[in-house]
Design an enzyme around this catalytic site. Structure first.
Site, PDB file in Angstrom:
ATOM      1  N   THR A   1      36.595 -12.288  38.241  1.00  0.00           N
ATOM      2  CA  THR A   1      36.945 -10.912  37.839  1.00  0.00           C
ATOM      3  C   THR A   1      36.856 -10.812  36.318  1.00  0.00           C
ATOM      4  O   THR A   1      36.568 -11.793  35.627  1.00  0.00           O
ATOM      5  CB  THR A   1      38.405 -10.564  38.232  1.00  0.00           C
ATOM      6  OG1 THR A   1      39.268 -11.410  37.462  1.00  0.00           O
ATOM      7  CG2 THR A   1      38.666 -10.754  39.709  1.00  0.00           C
TER       8      THR A   1
ATOM      9  N   VAL B   1      52.380  -0.478  33.111  1.00  0.00           N
ATOM     10  CA  VAL B   1      53.422  -1.170  33.883  1.00  0.00           C
ATOM     11  C   VAL B   1      54.543  -1.725  32.998  1.00  0.00           C
ATOM     12  O   VAL B   1      55.622  -2.044  33.487  1.00  0.00           O
ATOM     13  CB  VAL B   1      52.849  -2.324  34.743  1.00  0.00           C
ATOM     14  CG1 VAL B   1      51.991  -1.806  35.871  1.00  0.00           C
ATOM     15  CG2 VAL B   1      52.110  -3.353  33.895  1.00  0.00           C
TER      16      VAL B   1
ATOM     17  N   ILE C   1      40.845 -19.501  41.119  1.00  0.00           N
ATOM     18  CA  ILE C   1      39.816 -19.097  40.157  1.00  0.00           C
ATOM     19  C   ILE C   1      39.014 -17.959  40.789  1.00  0.00           C
ATOM     20  O   ILE C   1      38.158 -18.189  41.648  1.00  0.00           O
ATOM     21  CB  ILE C   1      38.872 -20.287  39.843  1.00  0.00           C
ATOM     22  CG1 ILE C   1      39.659 -21.572  39.518  1.00  0.00           C
ATOM     23  CG2 ILE C   1      37.907 -19.920  38.708  1.00  0.00           C
ATOM     24  CD1 ILE C   1      40.499 -21.514  38.261  1.00  0.00           C
ATOM     25  N   VAL C   2      39.310 -16.741  40.366  1.00  0.00           N
ATOM     26  CA  VAL C   2      38.695 -15.565  40.981  1.00  0.00           C
ATOM     27  C   VAL C   2      37.732 -14.913  39.982  1.00  0.00           C
ATOM     28  O   VAL C   2      38.103 -14.682  38.822  1.00  0.00           O
ATOM     29  CB  VAL C   2      39.768 -14.531  41.402  1.00  0.00           C
ATOM     30  CG1 VAL C   2      39.156 -13.504  42.348  1.00  0.00           C
ATOM     31  CG2 VAL C   2      40.977 -15.201  42.037  1.00  0.00           C
TER      32      VAL C   2
ATOM     33  N   LYS D   1      53.766 -16.414  34.569  1.00  0.00           N
ATOM     34  CA  LYS D   1      53.609 -16.510  36.024  1.00  0.00           C
ATOM     35  C   LYS D   1      54.709 -17.380  36.652  1.00  0.00           C
ATOM     36  O   LYS D   1      55.124 -17.134  37.778  1.00  0.00           O
ATOM     37  CB  LYS D   1      52.205 -17.015  36.379  1.00  0.00           C
ATOM     38  CG  LYS D   1      51.093 -16.022  35.993  1.00  0.00           C
ATOM     39  CD  LYS D   1      51.252 -14.663  36.697  1.00  0.00           C
ATOM     40  CE  LYS D   1      50.125 -13.702  36.425  1.00  0.00           C
ATOM     41  NZ  LYS D   1      50.274 -12.409  37.114  1.00  0.00           N
TER      42      LYS D   1
ATOM     43  N   GLY E   1      38.750  -5.446  40.059  1.00  0.00           N
ATOM     44  CA  GLY E   1      39.141  -6.833  40.326  1.00  0.00           C
ATOM     45  C   GLY E   1      39.915  -7.035  41.624  1.00  0.00           C
ATOM     46  O   GLY E   1      39.620  -6.419  42.658  1.00  0.00           O
ATOM     47  N   ILE E   2      40.905  -7.916  41.563  1.00  0.00           N
ATOM     48  CA  ILE E   2      41.680  -8.266  42.752  1.00  0.00           C
ATOM     49  C   ILE E   2      42.408  -7.034  43.298  1.00  0.00           C
ATOM     50  O   ILE E   2      42.488  -6.822  44.512  1.00  0.00           O
ATOM     51  CB  ILE E   2      42.689  -9.399  42.406  1.00  0.00           C
ATOM     52  CG1 ILE E   2      41.931 -10.693  42.072  1.00  0.00           C
ATOM     53  CG2 ILE E   2      43.668  -9.633  43.542  1.00  0.00           C
ATOM     54  CD1 ILE E   2      42.803 -11.809  41.500  1.00  0.00           C
TER      55      ILE E   2
ATOM     56  N   TYR F   1      50.352 -17.394  29.404  1.00  0.00           N
ATOM     57  CA  TYR F   1      50.070 -16.910  30.767  1.00  0.00           C
ATOM     58  C   TYR F   1      50.874 -17.696  31.806  1.00  0.00           C
ATOM     59  O   TYR F   1      51.532 -17.117  32.675  1.00  0.00           O
ATOM     60  CB  TYR F   1      48.569 -17.037  31.022  1.00  0.00           C
ATOM     61  CG  TYR F   1      48.132 -16.518  32.368  1.00  0.00           C
ATOM     62  CD1 TYR F   1      48.080 -15.152  32.633  1.00  0.00           C
ATOM     63  CD2 TYR F   1      47.757 -17.387  33.390  1.00  0.00           C
ATOM     64  CE1 TYR F   1      47.665 -14.673  33.872  1.00  0.00           C
ATOM     65  CE2 TYR F   1      47.334 -16.921  34.625  1.00  0.00           C
ATOM     66  CZ  TYR F   1      47.294 -15.564  34.859  1.00  0.00           C
ATOM     67  OH  TYR F   1      46.890 -15.090  36.085  1.00  0.00           O
TER      68      TYR F   1
HETATM   69  N1  LIG Z   1      41.201 -13.708  38.209  1.00  0.00           N
HETATM   70  C1  LIG Z   1      41.869 -14.829  38.492  1.00  0.00           C
HETATM   71  O1  LIG Z   1      41.282 -15.911  38.553  1.00  0.00           O
HETATM   72  C2  LIG Z   1      43.357 -14.781  38.739  1.00  0.00           C
HETATM   73  C3  LIG Z   1      43.981 -15.987  39.101  1.00  0.00           C
HETATM   74  C4  LIG Z   1      45.353 -15.993  39.324  1.00  0.00           C
HETATM   75  C5  LIG Z   1      46.075 -14.826  39.212  1.00  0.00           C
HETATM   76  N2  LIG Z   1      45.457 -13.658  38.874  1.00  0.00           N
HETATM   77  C6  LIG Z   1      46.297 -12.459  38.756  1.00  0.00           C
HETATM   78  O2  LIG Z   1      45.806 -11.425  39.581  1.00  0.00           O
HETATM   79  C7  LIG Z   1      46.116 -10.152  38.996  1.00  0.00           C
HETATM   80  C8  LIG Z   1      44.854  -9.306  38.913  1.00  0.00           C
HETATM   81  O3  LIG Z   1      43.917  -9.960  38.071  1.00  0.00           O
HETATM   82  P1  LIG Z   1      42.342  -9.665  38.032  1.00  0.00           P
HETATM   83  O4  LIG Z   1      41.683 -10.969  37.988  1.00  0.00           O
HETATM   84  O5  LIG Z   1      41.976  -8.678  39.061  1.00  0.00           O
HETATM   85  O6  LIG Z   1      42.255  -9.043  36.553  1.00  0.00           O
HETATM   86  P2  LIG Z   1      41.414  -7.811  35.962  1.00  0.00           P
HETATM   87  O7  LIG Z   1      41.512  -7.972  34.491  1.00  0.00           O
HETATM   88  O8  LIG Z   1      40.076  -7.723  36.606  1.00  0.00           O
HETATM   89  O9  LIG Z   1      42.276  -6.545  36.430  1.00  0.00           O
HETATM   90  C9  LIG Z   1      43.563  -6.292  35.941  1.00  0.00           C
HETATM   91  C10 LIG Z   1      43.875  -4.821  36.078  1.00  0.00           C
HETATM   92  O10 LIG Z   1      45.196  -4.608  35.552  1.00  0.00           O
HETATM   93  C11 LIG Z   1      45.167  -3.466  34.718  1.00  0.00           C
HETATM   94  N3  LIG Z   1      46.214  -3.538  33.700  1.00  0.00           N
HETATM   95  C12 LIG Z   1      46.272  -4.388  32.633  1.00  0.00           C
HETATM   96  N4  LIG Z   1      47.340  -4.102  31.878  1.00  0.00           N
HETATM   97  C13 LIG Z   1      47.980  -3.048  32.472  1.00  0.00           C
HETATM   98  C14 LIG Z   1      49.133  -2.294  32.152  1.00  0.00           C
HETATM   99  N5  LIG Z   1      49.856  -2.550  31.055  1.00  0.00           N
HETATM  100  N6  LIG Z   1      49.499  -1.293  32.986  1.00  0.00           N
HETATM  101  C15 LIG Z   1      48.748  -0.999  34.081  1.00  0.00           C
HETATM  102  N7  LIG Z   1      47.653  -1.684  34.443  1.00  0.00           N
HETATM  103  C16 LIG Z   1      47.272  -2.701  33.632  1.00  0.00           C
HETATM  104  C17 LIG Z   1      43.771  -3.462  34.098  1.00  0.00           C
HETATM  105  O11 LIG Z   1      43.421  -2.176  33.604  1.00  0.00           O
HETATM  106  C18 LIG Z   1      42.920  -3.924  35.284  1.00  0.00           C
HETATM  107  O12 LIG Z   1      42.495  -2.834  36.075  1.00  0.00           O
HETATM  108  C19 LIG Z   1      46.737 -10.451  37.622  1.00  0.00           C
HETATM  109  O13 LIG Z   1      48.146 -10.393  37.704  1.00  0.00           O
HETATM  110  C20 LIG Z   1      46.293 -11.889  37.355  1.00  0.00           C
HETATM  111  O14 LIG Z   1      47.168 -12.556  36.494  1.00  0.00           O
HETATM  112  C21 LIG Z   1      44.115 -13.610  38.630  1.00  0.00           C
END
Ligand SMILES: NC(=O)c1ccc[n+]([C@@H]2O[C@H](COP(=O)([O-])OP(=O)(O)OC[C@H]3O[C@@H](n4cnc5c(N)ncnc54)[C@H](O)[C@@H]3O)[C@@H](O)[C@H]2O)c1
Length: 258
Positions: free
Chosen positions: A189, A62, A186-187, A158, A13-14, A154
């Site tokens: 992933t 984490v 909105i990403v 945040k 993901g991100i 959520y």
């Molecule tokens: N996808 C979106 O639209 C979006 C929008 C706003 C914010 N975000 C934020 O961006 C960040 C990354 O999100 P993403 O979309 O890539 O999500 P994702 O679910 O694709 O990836 C999240 C990663 O975090 C890891 N993870 C989860 N719990 C964990 C833990 N307890 N310890 C260690 N690693 C852990 C997962 O294994 C995964 O690799 C997050 O904080 C999310 O809240 C995402």
């Protein structure tokens, strides 16, 4: 000697896009994710290596402070420095406020909020030990700026990350460290796959429909790729942002305006 960045949740993901971008910027990368994600993280490692940098995988939860301290120590020892922490790992929950359980809250707060305290503490300790002016970059969200229905758990986590970013920025400024956050929209992933699926259960729309419908609320007319977010994290991890601290930067293609 390359600078070193540790990125949590960077198996996919991100986080993966951030790892790739920071490697292109010249960083060696510690990919810190849940131990079962090691296989998935192989793709992130390959991307970092393709950019000509070193990558290691560190298994961590984490939400566990001792784990976080050990991960930062391991990254610094194996990669020979410690300059940037990206507190990227996070999870979503989709439920109306009236249905949120104690278990839900006890699950999400440690992962999304406690982890950011632990990360800031571990990184600041390491920066000071090494005499580095470090940079901490936290994952916020559009849901950190505005509350969204059925994302109560959520959104509140945040909002907490945003508050903590402002507080830690002021507390760490005398030592020359900066603390900022990125707020994606909105990403596409794994996280949005889950949100889409949960929304479908609530409103009966077919899979993928709820995600697609978000486009109408985005000025630039498309949802986000992880690399859109990585570009802003690259700025916040670089010397170009040395005079920026305590900020939450929206990367949402034009959804919210502040
Ligand atoms: N996808 C979106 O639209 C979006 C929008 C706003 C914010 N975000 C934020 O961006 C960040 C990354 O999100 P993403 O979309 O890539 O999500 P994702 O679910 O694709 O990836 C999240 C990663 O975090 C890891 N993870 C989860 N719990 C964990 C833990 N307890 N310890 C260690 N690693 C852990 C997962 O294994 C995964 O690799 C997050 O904080 C999310 O809240 C995402």
């Amino acid at each position: 000697m390359s600078k070193v960045a540790l990125i949590t949740g960077a198996a996919q993901g991100i986080g993966r896009a951030i790892a790739t971008k920071l490697a292109e910027d010249g960083f060696d990368i510690a990919i810190a994710d849940l131990p079962f994600q090691e296989e998935v993280a192989a793709e992130t490692i390959a991307a970092v290596e393709a950019a000509g940098h070193r990558a290691i995988f560190i298994g961590l939860n984490v939400a566990d402070k001792a784990n976080f301290d050990a991960a930062v120590d391991e990254a610094a020892e194996k990669l020979g420095g410690f300059d940037v922490l990206v507190n990227n790992a996070g999870i979503a929950q989709v439920k109306p406020v009236l249905e949120v359980t104690q278990e839900d809250l006890e699950k999400i707060y440690p992962i999304n909020v406690y982890s950011v305290f632990y990360g800031i503490q571990a990184a600041a300790r390491k920066f000071d030990e090494l005499g580095v002016k470090g940079k901490i970059v936290n994952a916020a969200s559009i849901a950190a700026i505005q509350g969204f229905p059925i994302l109560g758990t959520y959104s509140t986590t945040k909002f907490a990350v945003r508050g903590l970013t402002q507080v830690a920025a002021q507390e760490l400024a005398p030592k020359g460290h900066t603390v900022n956050a990125y707020a994606p929209g909105i990403v596409g992933t794994g996280m949005w796959e889950l949100i889409d699926e949960e929304l479908s259960k609530i409103n009966g729309k077919p899979k993928g429909q709820n995600f697609k419908e978000q486009i109408s609320g985005i000025a630039l007319g498309r949802t986000s790729e992880p690399r859109d977010v990585a570009g802003v994290v690259s700025f916040l991890a670089s010397e170009n942002s040395d005079y920026v601290t305590g900020q939450v930067i929206l990367v949402d293609g034009g959804m919210l305006y502040n």
